[in-house]
Motif scaffolding. Sequence first.
Motif, PDB file in Angstrom:
ATOM      1  N   ARG A 164       0.846  -1.186   0.000  1.00 14.69           N
ATOM      2  CA  ARG A 164       0.000   0.000   0.000  1.00 14.69           C
ATOM      3  C   ARG A 164       0.893   1.251   0.000  1.00 14.69           C
ATOM      4  O   ARG A 164       1.944   1.277   0.669  1.00 14.69           O
ATOM      5  CB  ARG A 164      -0.942  -0.003   1.198  1.00 14.69           C
ATOM      6  CG  ARG A 164      -0.286  -0.162   2.526  1.00 14.69           C
ATOM      7  CD  ARG A 164      -1.288  -0.309   3.659  1.00 14.69           C
ATOM      8  NE  ARG A 164      -2.042   0.914   3.899  1.00 14.69           N
ATOM      9  CZ  ARG A 164      -3.003   1.035   4.814  1.00 14.69           C
ATOM     10  NH1 ARG A 164      -3.339  -0.012   5.567  1.00 14.69           N
ATOM     11  NH2 ARG A 164      -3.638   2.168   4.982  1.00 14.69           N
TER      12      ARG A 164
ATOM     13  N   THR B  72     -13.583  -1.298  -1.574  1.00 16.00           N
ATOM     14  CA  THR B  72     -13.134  -2.521  -2.246  1.00 16.00           C
ATOM     15  C   THR B  72     -13.877  -3.765  -1.769  1.00 16.00           C
ATOM     16  O   THR B  72     -13.388  -4.878  -1.926  1.00 16.00           O
ATOM     17  CB  THR B  72     -11.626  -2.726  -2.023  1.00 16.00           C
ATOM     18  OG1 THR B  72     -11.381  -2.869  -0.617  1.00 16.00           O
ATOM     19  CG2 THR B  72     -10.813  -1.574  -2.577  1.00 16.00           C
TER      20      THR B  72
ATOM     21  N   CYS C  68     -12.424  -7.527  -2.293  1.00 20.77           N
ATOM     22  CA  CYS C  68     -11.579  -7.946  -1.175  1.00 20.77           C
ATOM     23  C   CYS C  68     -11.685  -9.437  -0.838  1.00 20.77           C
ATOM     24  O   CYS C  68     -10.656 -10.132  -0.788  1.00 20.77           O
ATOM     25  CB  CYS C  68     -11.898  -7.093   0.054  1.00 20.77           C
ATOM     26  SG  CYS C  68     -11.077  -7.637   1.572  1.00 20.77           S
TER      27      CYS C  68
ATOM     28  N   TYR D 137      -2.411  -9.994   2.492  1.00 21.44           N
ATOM     29  CA  TYR D 137      -3.176  -8.993   1.736  1.00 21.44           C
ATOM     30  C   TYR D 137      -3.260  -7.670   2.491  1.00 21.44           C
ATOM     31  O   TYR D 137      -3.350  -6.605   1.878  1.00 21.44           O
ATOM     32  CB  TYR D 137      -4.579  -9.537   1.462  1.00 21.44           C
ATOM     33  CG  TYR D 137      -5.474  -8.599   0.697  1.00 21.44           C
ATOM     34  CD1 TYR D 137      -5.225  -8.308  -0.645  1.00 21.44           C
ATOM     35  CD2 TYR D 137      -6.578  -8.009   1.310  1.00 21.44           C
ATOM     36  CE1 TYR D 137      -6.058  -7.452  -1.352  1.00 21.44           C
ATOM     37  CE2 TYR D 137      -7.413  -7.158   0.608  1.00 21.44           C
ATOM     38  CZ  TYR D 137      -7.147  -6.880  -0.719  1.00 21.44           C
ATOM     39  OH  TYR D 137      -7.963  -6.024  -1.420  1.00 21.44           O
TER      40      TYR D 137
ATOM     41  N   CYS E  48      -3.681  -3.844   1.038  1.00 17.86           N
ATOM     42  CA  CYS E  48      -5.002  -3.215   1.148  1.00 17.86           C
ATOM     43  C   CYS E  48      -4.942  -1.980   2.034  1.00 17.86           C
ATOM     44  O   CYS E  48      -4.408  -2.021   3.148  1.00 17.86           O
ATOM     45  CB  CYS E  48      -5.990  -4.229   1.716  1.00 17.86           C
ATOM     46  SG  CYS E  48      -7.607  -3.562   2.114  1.00 17.86           S
TER      47      CYS E  48
END
Length: 238
Positions: A72, A151, A155, A201, A205
């Motif tokens: 990110r 998202t 997601c 993730y 994210c």
Amino acid sequence: KHNRKGCTPKSGARAAPEGDGHAVTTTPQLIDSLAGGLKPAPHGFVARCLGLGVALGASIAIAAMLLAWGLRPDILRAVASSSFWLKLAYTGGLALLGFVSILRLSRPEGRVPPMVWLGLALVMLAMAALAAAELWHAPASDYRALVMGSTSAACPWLIAILAIPTIGGIFWALHRLAPTQLTLAGAAAGLTAGATAAFIYAFSCDESALPFVLIWYGIGMAVPTAIGAWLGRVALRW
């Protein structure tokens, strides 16, 4: 301890007839004959085998995350926020509890310890309480953003996709062991893979709202758990 593939025969099994077809070996004799000459698995073999499966799968998932989405953009600022670490604690805690479960379930006599069930409940309840507190202190106009983010449609599926290599690694390891509760072992494998994928993730994210993480990360982890339970009934037979 048992050998790698788990040479424990099914109850009631009998050997093939010998001679004129009337001599049948009893189950205890068959067990003794199958166990003869077997050597115990090395100390820590189960943990190393499963750890290797998780490590290989997680490595592939990390590489896929970095290549597909990268970290990110605000990662340095994110690591200074409590919401980022709560997200890691939520997913990492579930991954650890899932791994403890598959360690136990990989053996013929294995059962999920009651403390693991309690731990799963506490992690979920704690995250739900924190998410509810965040909603409680937010104005009503922010509810949709806190729950849906930007998202939510993607997601859960991105987490489920990232879980594929890890669940494959765990199933590979379980094939070398001897689970007997196949559905539960498959579900534990799916939970471990899904939570590991969600942990990875989280570094890509930029959604930080706890209600979002509770719901959509939760669905992303539930999908591989359900798939693992379904696959376990077939793929883990031995």
